[in-house]
Design a protein around this motif. Sequence first.
Motif, PDB file in Angstrom:
ATOM      1  N   GLU A   1       0.833  -1.206   0.000  1.00  0.00           N
ATOM      2  CA  GLU A   1       0.000   0.000   0.000  1.00  0.00           C
ATOM      3  C   GLU A   1       0.869   1.259   0.000  1.00  0.00           C
ATOM      4  OE1 GLU A   1      -2.675  -0.135   3.329  1.00  0.00           O
ATOM      5  OE2 GLU A   1      -3.854  -1.766   2.468  1.00  0.00           O
ATOM      6  N   ARG A   2       1.966   1.235   0.774  1.00  0.00           N
ATOM      7  CA  ARG A   2       2.882   2.374   0.810  1.00  0.00           C
ATOM      8  C   ARG A   2       3.443   2.637  -0.585  1.00  0.00           C
ATOM      9  NH1 ARG A   2       3.631   1.252   6.271  1.00  0.00           N
ATOM     10  NH2 ARG A   2       4.844  -0.619   6.133  1.00  0.00           N
ATOM     11  N   PHE A   3       3.879   1.572  -1.255  1.00  0.00           N
ATOM     12  CA  PHE A   3       4.424   1.724  -2.601  1.00  0.00           C
ATOM     13  C   PHE A   3       3.359   2.286  -3.534  1.00  0.00           C
ATOM     14  CE2 PHE A   3       5.184   0.582  -6.952  1.00  0.00           C
ATOM     15  CZ  PHE A   3       6.511   0.952  -7.127  1.00  0.00           C
ATOM     16  N   ASP A   4       2.140   1.734  -3.479  1.00  0.00           N
ATOM     17  CA  ASP A   4       1.077   2.200  -4.372  1.00  0.00           C
ATOM     18  C   ASP A   4       0.774   3.675  -4.146  1.00  0.00           C
ATOM     19  OD1 ASP A   4       0.840  -0.243  -5.654  1.00  0.00           O
ATOM     20  OD2 ASP A   4      -0.818  -0.930  -4.384  1.00  0.00           O
TER      21      ASP A   4
ATOM     22  N   LYS B   1      13.302   6.650  -9.242  1.00  0.00           N
ATOM     23  CA  LYS B   1      13.130   5.385  -9.964  1.00  0.00           C
ATOM     24  C   LYS B   1      11.694   5.255 -10.486  1.00  0.00           C
ATOM     25  CE  LYS B   1      16.120   1.550  -8.954  1.00  0.00           C
ATOM     26  NZ  LYS B   1      16.766   1.647 -10.215  1.00  0.00           N
ATOM     27  N   ILE B   2      10.730   5.592  -9.647  1.00  0.00           N
ATOM     28  CA  ILE B   2       9.328   5.538 -10.071  1.00  0.00           C
ATOM     29  C   ILE B   2       9.104   6.542 -11.196  1.00  0.00           C
ATOM     30  CG2 ILE B   2       6.931   5.963  -9.403  1.00  0.00           C
ATOM     31  CD1 ILE B   2       7.730   4.966  -6.559  1.00  0.00           C
TER      32      ILE B   2
ATOM     33  N   GLU C   1       3.651  -2.693 -11.797  1.00  0.00           N
ATOM     34  CA  GLU C   1       4.187  -3.929 -11.231  1.00  0.00           C
ATOM     35  C   GLU C   1       5.675  -4.113 -11.527  1.00  0.00           C
ATOM     36  OE1 GLU C   1       2.843  -5.959  -8.904  1.00  0.00           O
ATOM     37  OE2 GLU C   1       1.327  -4.375  -8.945  1.00  0.00           O
ATOM     38  N   SER C   2       6.104  -3.763 -12.738  1.00  0.00           N
ATOM     39  CA  SER C   2       7.533  -3.928 -13.050  1.00  0.00           C
ATOM     40  C   SER C   2       8.374  -2.924 -12.263  1.00  0.00           C
ATOM     41  CB  SER C   2       7.797  -3.817 -14.553  1.00  0.00           C
ATOM     42  OG  SER C   2       7.493  -2.533 -15.036  1.00  0.00           O
ATOM     43  N   ILE C   3       7.866  -1.723 -12.064  1.00  0.00           N
ATOM     44  CA  ILE C   3       8.583  -0.727 -11.251  1.00  0.00           C
ATOM     45  C   ILE C   3       8.632  -1.194  -9.796  1.00  0.00           C
ATOM     46  CG2 ILE C   3       8.575   1.655 -10.412  1.00  0.00           C
ATOM     47  CD1 ILE C   3       7.176   2.409 -13.104  1.00  0.00           C
ATOM     48  N   LYS C   4       7.520  -1.753  -9.326  1.00  0.00           N
ATOM     49  CA  LYS C   4       7.463  -2.257  -7.947  1.00  0.00           C
ATOM     50  C   LYS C   4       8.469  -3.393  -7.754  1.00  0.00           C
ATOM     51  CE  LYS C   4       3.493  -2.730  -5.356  1.00  0.00           C
ATOM     52  NZ  LYS C   4       2.179  -3.293  -4.987  1.00  0.00           N
ATOM     53  N   LEU C   5       8.540  -4.309  -8.716  1.00  0.00           N
ATOM     54  CA  LEU C   5       9.496  -5.412  -8.619  1.00  0.00           C
ATOM     55  C   LEU C   5      10.934  -4.905  -8.588  1.00  0.00           C
ATOM     56  CD1 LEU C   5       7.959  -8.092 -11.012  1.00  0.00           C
ATOM     57  CD2 LEU C   5       8.286  -8.284  -8.533  1.00  0.00           C
ATOM     58  N   GLU C   6      11.230  -3.935  -9.434  1.00  0.00           N
ATOM     59  CA  GLU C   6      12.577  -3.357  -9.462  1.00  0.00           C
ATOM     60  C   GLU C   6      12.888  -2.644  -8.148  1.00  0.00           C
ATOM     61  OE1 GLU C   6      15.127  -0.091 -11.981  1.00  0.00           O
ATOM     62  OE2 GLU C   6      13.511  -1.139 -13.013  1.00  0.00           O
ATOM     63  N   ALA C   7      11.905  -1.943  -7.611  1.00  0.00           N
ATOM     64  CA  ALA C   7      12.101  -1.208  -6.358  1.00  0.00           C
ATOM     65  C   ALA C   7      12.320  -2.139  -5.184  1.00  0.00           C
ATOM     66  CB  ALA C   7      10.913  -0.288  -6.087  1.00  0.00           C
TER      67      ALA C   7
ATOM     68  N   SER D   1      14.130  -4.600  -4.885  1.00  0.00           N
ATOM     69  CA  SER D   1      15.533  -4.981  -4.720  1.00  0.00           C
ATOM     70  C   SER D   1      16.284  -4.041  -3.777  1.00  0.00           C
ATOM     71  CB  SER D   1      16.235  -5.015  -6.084  1.00  0.00           C
ATOM     72  OG  SER D   1      16.287  -3.715  -6.644  1.00  0.00           O
ATOM     73  N   PHE D   2      15.884  -2.778  -3.716  1.00  0.00           N
ATOM     74  CA  PHE D   2      16.573  -1.887  -2.788  1.00  0.00           C
ATOM     75  C   PHE D   2      15.702  -1.457  -1.609  1.00  0.00           C
ATOM     76  CE2 PHE D   2      14.841   0.994  -5.960  1.00  0.00           C
ATOM     77  CZ  PHE D   2      14.330   2.031  -5.202  1.00  0.00           C
ATOM     78  N   LEU D   3      14.430  -1.833  -1.620  1.00  0.00           N
ATOM     79  CA  LEU D   3      13.560  -1.503  -0.486  1.00  0.00           C
ATOM     80  C   LEU D   3      13.633  -2.550   0.607  1.00  0.00           C
ATOM     81  CD1 LEU D   3      10.322  -0.195  -2.222  1.00  0.00           C
ATOM     82  CD2 LEU D   3      12.078   1.129  -1.086  1.00  0.00           C
ATOM     83  N   ASN D   4      14.018  -3.781   0.231  1.00  0.00           N
ATOM     84  CA  ASN D   4      14.087  -4.889   1.188  1.00  0.00           C
ATOM     85  C   ASN D   4      12.773  -5.089   1.922  1.00  0.00           C
ATOM     86  OD1 ASN D   4      16.824  -5.284   0.559  1.00  0.00           O
ATOM     87  ND2 ASN D   4      17.433  -3.761   2.055  1.00  0.00           N
ATOM     88  N   TYR D   5      11.731  -5.336   1.154  1.00  0.00           N
ATOM     89  CA  TYR D   5      10.404  -5.552   1.755  1.00  0.00           C
ATOM     90  C   TYR D   5      10.464  -6.605   2.806  1.00  0.00           C
ATOM     91  CZ  TYR D   5       7.783  -2.680  -1.524  1.00  0.00           C
ATOM     92  OH  TYR D   5       7.263  -1.649  -2.223  1.00  0.00           O
TER      93      TYR D   5
END
Length: 142
Positions: A72-75, A118-119, A130-136, A138-142
């Motif tokens: 939700e934060r990412f969205d 990045k976004i 979704e592709s931006i979220k997947l890329e993000a 990698s450095f957000l460490n969900y």
Amino acid sequence: MFGFFESEETKKLKSHIANLSALAKVDGHVDPTEMNFIISIGTKHGMKPNEVRHIISNTDTSELQLPTNDSERFDQIYDLVEMMLADGIVDESEMEFCIHMAARLGFKKAIVGVLVRKISLGVKDGLTRESIKLEAQSFLNY
């Protein structure tokens, strides 16, 4: 009066609309493209355009409800960045607001600038959310 009976989802959506509205107002005016973008976010989630306009006109009095999970934060930050880009002009104050909001949404201060950029680049390049979220991730460490 009926705000007491609103679901958590409705409160979150209204908070998100208020955040988008605040971003739209950062440069001193709400561009018609920005207004249409905010209304489209609201209607996509079941709100009527007049309900969205009411939130926009009363942004200062809205109590913000922050998202409870990373997705939700990412969205929300994604929508804020997309909003920033909606009028085709990226004002420095809009960029700073997005970075500030990313930190308020709970992202680590060390990565908020990178995340927003990045976004922004992903949206400009036509990548999907979704592709931006997947890329993000990698450095957000969900």
